[in-house]
Structure formats: C-alpha cells, structure tokens
Design a protein around this motif. Structure first.
Motif: not given
Length: 140
Positions: A118-131
């Motif tokens: 879950p942390d990996y997926l959340e971090e990946a989304l944040s790199q594209f400005g998605i929360s």
C-alpha cells in the motif's frame, strides 16, 4: 512531479486496492488461536489478527485477480515505481519490464507478497500528483 502517464488502471481502482491492502496487511499475529468466545465479547479484537480464514486476504486477491492484463501490468509497474525501482519519467520502461517479467505466481500472490504494497502504490500515485485522500473524500 512527473506528468501523469497514460495508465490503463484508474486511480480509483488503485486507491481501492490501497485501502484493501492496508486492511489485509495491517493484521497482527494471532495471540489466542481459538478463544472459544464470541468476537463481540472480546471487543472484536480478533478481527485485527491474521487468521488463516481471513476474508480480507481473499477479498484483496479477488480484486487484483479481477483486473484485466493491462491493469495488472500497470499495478505491478506502480508498485515498482513506489518502491524506487525507477523514476516516474521512465514509466514506459517500468510498464515494459512489468509486461516481460511475468511471474510464475499470480499477480495477486506476487503483489501481496510485498509487505509495503500500500505504501508503494501510494508513493507511486503521489509522484503523479494523485492522492488517495481525494478518493476517500469521493472527489477522485
């Protein structure tokens, strides 16, 4: 922040998987294997323990298994991006690597074997400005 790539899995699905993965991976070790009591009598604490018949494991696996092949490839690529295997600027390479790295285990088994999924997926989304906070608020 990198430009959002053309992914084939929606942000909503990734956020839903993050929520379900946190439910599954947030379990504690079983302290009393067979308490012999009603769960409501012990303040439902057994729900927080990792029992072999845990429905959250089955639910998460079913959600991942129900994705189409392109969505599974994107999900693996997002996990790798969040893990730091590549940068967001190399999204196409990550996606290509995920396509060619077909694992012998199912995609669900592979991803659920990542303790920090879950942390990996959340971090990946944040790199594209998605929360996922936007997802949780119903605005994504």
């Amino acid at each position: 922040m990198a430009e959002r790539p053309a992914t084939l899995i929606s942000s909503e699905k990734v956020c839903f998987i993050i929520v379900k993965a946190r439910e599954y991976m947030g379990k504690d070790v079983v302290t009393i294997p067979d308490p012999g009591s009603n769960a409501s009598d012990d303040a439902m604490s057994s729900v927080l323990e990792d029992h072999t018949d845990d429905p959250s494991e089955v639910e998460l696996a079913d959600i991942i298994d129900s994705l189409n092949d392109d969505e599974k490839i994107d999900l693996v690529a997002l996990a790798w991006l969040g893990r730091g295997d590549e940068t967001a600027d190399n999204w196409e390479k990550l996606r290509s690597d995920a396509l060619t790295a077909r694992h012998t285990a199912s995609t669900a088994e592979y991803l659920m074997g990542m303790p920090m999924l879950p942390d990996y997926l959340e971090e990946a989304l944040s790199q594209f400005g998605i929360s996922c906070a936007e997802y949780e608020a119903g605005r994504l």
